[in-house]
Design an enzyme around this catalytic site. Sequence first.
Site, PDB file in Angstrom:
ATOM      1  N   GLU A 244      76.719 -50.244  89.797  1.00 57.68           N
ATOM      2  CA  GLU A 244      75.439 -50.720  90.900  1.00 57.68           C
ATOM      3  C   GLU A 244      73.977 -50.539  91.230  1.00 57.68           C
ATOM      4  O   GLU A 244      73.749 -49.882  90.629  1.00 57.68           O
ATOM      5  CB  GLU A 244      76.162 -49.529  92.028  1.00 57.68           C
TER       6      GLU A 244
ATOM      7  N   HIS B 123      79.222 -51.165  98.601  1.00 59.29           N
ATOM      8  CA  HIS B 123      79.381 -50.382  98.590  1.00 59.29           C
ATOM      9  C   HIS B 123      79.759 -49.702  99.872  1.00 59.29           C
ATOM     10  O   HIS B 123      78.306 -48.700 100.712  1.00 59.29           O
ATOM     11  CB  HIS B 123      78.889 -49.367  98.094  1.00 59.29           C
TER      12      HIS B 123
ATOM     13  N   ARG C 219      84.521 -43.770  92.786  1.00 58.79           N
ATOM     14  CA  ARG C 219      83.665 -44.600  92.816  1.00 58.79           C
ATOM     15  C   ARG C 219      83.635 -45.496  90.910  1.00 58.79           C
ATOM     16  O   ARG C 219      85.092 -45.576  90.598  1.00 58.79           O
ATOM     17  CB  ARG C 219      82.941 -43.095  91.980  1.00 58.79           C
TER      18      ARG C 219
END
Length: 328
Positions: free
Chosen positions: A276, A294, A247
């Site tokens: 993000e 991602h 993360r």
Amino acid sequence: MEELKLMSKPRILVTRRWPTAVEAVLAERFDVTFNIDDVPLGEGELRQALADYDAVLPTVSDKLPVAVFSGEVRAKILGNFGVGFNHIDIASAKAKGVVVTNTPGVLTDCTADIAMLLLLSVARRGGEGERQLRAGDWKGWCPTHMIGTKVTGKTVGIIGFGRIGKAFAQRCHFGFGMDVVFHNRSQVDPAETARYGARQLASVEEVLAASDFVSLHCPGGAENRHLMNAARFAAMKRGAFLINTARGDVVDETALIAALQSGTIRGAGLDVYEAEPHVPEALRQMENVVLLPHLGSATEETRTAMGMKVVDNLTAFFEGREVPDRVV
Ligand code: DGY
């Protein structure tokens, strides 16, 4: 397919588009609203969704902080599409009696594969080489062209030895003959550790000091926020690389940029970011950084399996059975 034993179908909201096969099953089993435009919902829309639906199916791009739970909450379950849940305020969900489920297990291999892809790309300068070639700048083979770092036989340090950490260790050890050291909050059974040719070390610092590559596989959220900070970058071996498929909030991005700029670490391979989809310009400018959007779980097989896990969790919940993947 087993029929739901219900008088009327529960009303559910799916916050983003899902694989077609999964959307079809959801539409059969539930009174479902899809977000046809696939535009992420804002905080107000998510708060309203909790008031209007029996279940909301969010994912990592949806932010559900305390404020989203502050109004009336009709929803009884959040069936999260994804294994990570640091985007959901779990304490608020619990306080409002909302069950939260996730999708562990089915994205282990694909996420470990992406970590390996990043490690290889950054060590062997894959992204940089491809950019040079596509730009028409390659002048041909020569002994000093784009020299990278050998991977085989090096030491990899894994932070977080859960399912994905172990799958990554397996790839590193058996695929690339790497020495594997790791840090994990709880003691891992030595027999299990031995299966991956790995050694558990007592602290994150010991792992950093020993490793040519450091790969993060711990959960995000408050407990691991900025686990990689300026002091920890300074504790890494000179010339080492950081890989993050966990993360974004596990890494202090400002400290990472400083460590890369000063040469404290040699490079980084990143799949996740603090805010993000924003990726700092400084990172985007660096040739020694490999950046993916991602993609950890982004295969047809895995995304479908993740969706089917959510379907199983919802079905169990509305049939009055225990949900298979309860977070809270
Ligand atoms: C997860 O499952 O948490 C991933 O980050 C999304 O693929």
